[in-house]
Design a protein around this motif. Structure first.
Motif, PDB file in Angstrom:
ATOM      1  N   PHE A   1     -16.983  18.839   5.701  1.00 23.93           N
ATOM      2  CA  PHE A   1     -17.547  17.802   4.845  1.00 23.93           C
ATOM      3  C   PHE A   1     -18.469  18.404   3.782  1.00 23.93           C
ATOM      4  O   PHE A   1     -18.558  17.919   2.664  1.00 23.93           O
ATOM      5  N   ALA A   2     -19.133  19.490   4.179  1.00 26.38           N
ATOM      6  CA  ALA A   2     -20.009  20.194   3.239  1.00 26.38           C
ATOM      7  C   ALA A   2     -19.460  21.590   3.005  1.00 26.38           C
ATOM      8  O   ALA A   2     -18.987  22.246   3.938  1.00 26.38           O
ATOM      9  N   LYS A   3     -19.519  22.066   1.777  1.00 22.67           N
ATOM     10  CA  LYS A   3     -19.041  23.435   1.569  1.00 22.67           C
ATOM     11  C   LYS A   3     -20.200  24.427   1.492  1.00 22.67           C
ATOM     12  O   LYS A   3     -19.979  25.627   1.452  1.00 22.67           O
ATOM     13  N   ASN A   4     -21.393  23.881   1.487  1.00 22.73           N
ATOM     14  CA  ASN A   4     -22.558  24.740   1.367  1.00 22.73           C
ATOM     15  C   ASN A   4     -23.773  23.933   1.809  1.00 22.73           C
ATOM     16  O   ASN A   4     -23.818  22.724   1.638  1.00 22.73           O
ATOM     17  N   ALA A   5     -24.757  24.626   2.367  1.00 27.18           N
ATOM     18  CA  ALA A   5     -26.025  23.981   2.701  1.00 27.18           C
ATOM     19  C   ALA A   5     -27.121  24.963   2.344  1.00 27.18           C
ATOM     20  O   ALA A   5     -26.983  26.161   2.608  1.00 27.18           O
ATOM     21  N   GLN A   6     -28.182  24.468   1.758  1.00 28.12           N
ATOM     22  CA  GLN A   6     -29.178  25.396   1.229  1.00 28.12           C
ATOM     23  C   GLN A   6     -30.571  24.767   1.144  1.00 28.12           C
ATOM     24  O   GLN A   6     -30.705  23.595   0.814  1.00 28.12           O
ATOM     25  N   TRP A   7     -31.581  25.566   1.415  1.00 28.33           N
ATOM     26  CA  TRP A   7     -32.958  25.137   1.169  1.00 28.33           C
ATOM     27  C   TRP A   7     -33.244  25.383  -0.307  1.00 28.33           C
ATOM     28  O   TRP A   7     -33.136  26.514  -0.770  1.00 28.33           O
ATOM     29  N   ILE A   8     -33.624  24.345  -1.024  1.00 36.25           N
ATOM     30  CA  ILE A   8     -33.840  24.482  -2.459  1.00 36.25           C
ATOM     31  C   ILE A   8     -35.266  24.067  -2.808  1.00 36.25           C
ATOM     32  O   ILE A   8     -35.768  23.051  -2.318  1.00 36.25           O
ATOM     33  N   ASN A   9     -35.899  24.876  -3.623  1.00 35.71           N
ATOM     34  CA  ASN A   9     -37.266  24.593  -4.056  1.00 35.71           C
ATOM     35  C   ASN A   9     -37.351  23.177  -4.640  1.00 35.71           C
ATOM     36  O   ASN A   9     -36.501  22.780  -5.439  1.00 35.71           O
ATOM     37  N   VAL A  10     -38.373  22.414  -4.241  1.00 35.80           N
ATOM     38  CA  VAL A  10     -38.477  21.022  -4.714  1.00 35.80           C
ATOM     39  C   VAL A  10     -38.607  20.930  -6.235  1.00 35.80           C
ATOM     40  O   VAL A  10     -38.369  19.872  -6.815  1.00 35.80           O
ATOM     41  N   ASN A  11     -38.981  22.022  -6.872  1.00 35.57           N
ATOM     42  CA  ASN A  11     -39.055  21.999  -8.339  1.00 35.57           C
ATOM     43  C   ASN A  11     -37.706  22.259  -8.998  1.00 35.57           C
ATOM     44  O   ASN A  11     -37.565  22.131 -10.208  1.00 35.57           O
ATOM     45  N   ASP A  12     -36.730  22.623  -8.206  1.00 35.22           N
ATOM     46  CA  ASP A  12     -35.402  22.938  -8.753  1.00 35.22           C
ATOM     47  C   ASP A  12     -34.327  21.995  -8.215  1.00 35.22           C
ATOM     48  O   ASP A  12     -33.146  22.346  -8.202  1.00 35.22           O
ATOM     49  N   VAL A  13     -34.718  20.831  -7.749  1.00 30.24           N
ATOM     50  CA  VAL A  13     -33.734  19.907  -7.173  1.00 30.24           C
ATOM     51  C   VAL A  13     -32.736  19.491  -8.254  1.00 30.24           C
ATOM     52  O   VAL A  13     -33.127  18.995  -9.309  1.00 30.24           O
ATOM     53  N   PRO A  14     -31.436  19.715  -8.007  1.00 32.55           N
ATOM     54  CA  PRO A  14     -30.435  19.330  -9.011  1.00 32.55           C
ATOM     55  C   PRO A  14     -30.204  17.818  -9.000  1.00 32.55           C
ATOM     56  O   PRO A  14     -30.794  17.097  -8.200  1.00 32.55           O
ATOM     57  N   LYS A  15     -29.346  17.375  -9.891  1.00 29.60           N
ATOM     58  CA  LYS A  15     -28.953  15.970  -9.899  1.00 29.60           C
ATOM     59  C   LYS A  15     -28.258  15.676  -8.581  1.00 29.60           C
ATOM     60  O   LYS A  15     -27.372  16.406  -8.166  1.00 29.60           O
TER      61      LYS A  15
END
Lengths: 229, 229
Positions: free
Chosen positions: A114-128
């Motif tokens: 269902f997911a092809k990737n999972a990642q911790w992302i900096n809250v300042n770099d949250v994508p759309k």
């Protein structure tokens, strides 16, 4: 419920909002979707609730399938049910959140396709984000902002012994703004909830800072103020 | 969501937990159901969410249809989703609550046939309830018990000027236990959040009690304690 279908037909889902602090950055756990709708978009780890599982069970399963993470205590915080929040029909989603101290073993990796990737992302770099996940994420962020002002969660994110600079950094990251150093220190020390360990940082060549410990008893006395009988 | 039906087929509902204080008793708003399942049982005002309404809109509509009440501000507090909570299929319910000061115009009367009766019932006389409504009601009760210890809701339930006996009664009713009079008064006065109005109850022939007012500024200072920057 007779005669109420299809008017009341719907499905429901779970979305997980996990915040993580790795000692330097505040991060949010996101997945890249592998399915329509919003294929290839970034999204909160979320999926449909199966018929034979409770909401809590579903949250645990979904988090595991989409990120590989286990044993995370999440709390339910809100159900999002806007009519048009899902392009394929009516889906009410129940959001869960957690705030974690990240260490090496929290590296995410999807178990399901269902997911092809999972990642911790900096809250300042949250994508759309897909769906209304931006809104769900923001309400989760508000929740931890309120909590850090009333509960000792900042201390759960730090090692047992920490410097005032480290403490200030946690507050700045969660609140999303720079704080005045002098004012922060004065306030924090005035609360009387920090124990000066009379000990300096080790392995720092220059100007080692004083280490503090959190005085839970005093904290509880100060912030746990309530009318108790 | 292709191929996921019927596995993920479900419906969702809203249940309203309204507490009311009428000056003497703490009450809960219940209906008598006119439909299967649980026909003729007492239940929380609750029904299915329609496809074209948000959860908040649905809560407002359902409360009105089943009890005739309008203009009540309710807050969402929890989604209940145990697998077997509804005998006819999977129904996740989102619970809303409110705590009101009851006056004459809060007399309930069902608008829809779904309920044959609606009534404020003393929390000590709550009958056996349909579905898992006992559990939903208890979690709502816990919610107001926590709130009355941290927020000035007790004062919203009282007239502007009140006696210490009236204040103690509100706490006793919500917390569900008798409190020691002397201890209660001492604690309350020590908090410094009550303004002595230097005025006595009127229309009382014997031993008129002193009237107090709530000092919101001091209350906020005391209980609104938080780490704010």
């Amino acid at each position: 419920m007779k005669n109420t279908l299809p008017q009341f037909y719907s499905v429901f889902s779970i979305d997980c909002v996990l915040f993580g602090f790795d000692g330097g950055e505040l991060k949010i756990l996101l997945i890249e979707r592998n399915e329509e709708p919003f294929k290839d978009w970034w999204a909160l780890p979320g999926n449909l609730v199966a018929q034979d599982e409770s909401l809590d069970e579903s949250a645990t399963r979904i988090l595991y399938e989409l990120t590989g993470l286990k044993g995370v205590y999440m709390e339910q915080y809100y159900a999002f049910g806007d009519v048009d929040r899902h392009p394929q029909g009516r889906v009410v989603t129940v959001a869960y959140y957690a705030l974690l101290r990240l260490s090496g073993d929290k590296t995410p990796k999807p178990v399901s396709d269902f997911a092809k990737n999972a990642q911790w992302i900096n809250v300042n770099d949250v994508p759309k984000l897909a769906f209304d996940h931006q809104k769900i994420y923001e309400k989760g962020l508000e929740k931890i902002k309120r909590r850090i002002k009333h509960q000792p969660i900042a201390f759960e994110l730090l090692p047992e012994k920490f410097t005032l600079t480290q403490l200030q950094q946690v507050y700045e990251l969660v609140l999303g703004k720079k704080l005045d150093k002098r004012n922060f220190r004065k306030k924090m020390l005035n609360f009387g909830i920090l124990k000066d360990l009379d000990e300096k940082q080790k392995g720092v060549s220059f100007r080692a800072a004083t280490l503090y410990k959190f005085d839970k008893r005093k904290y509880t006395k100060l912030f746990g103020k309530e009318i108790s009988f």
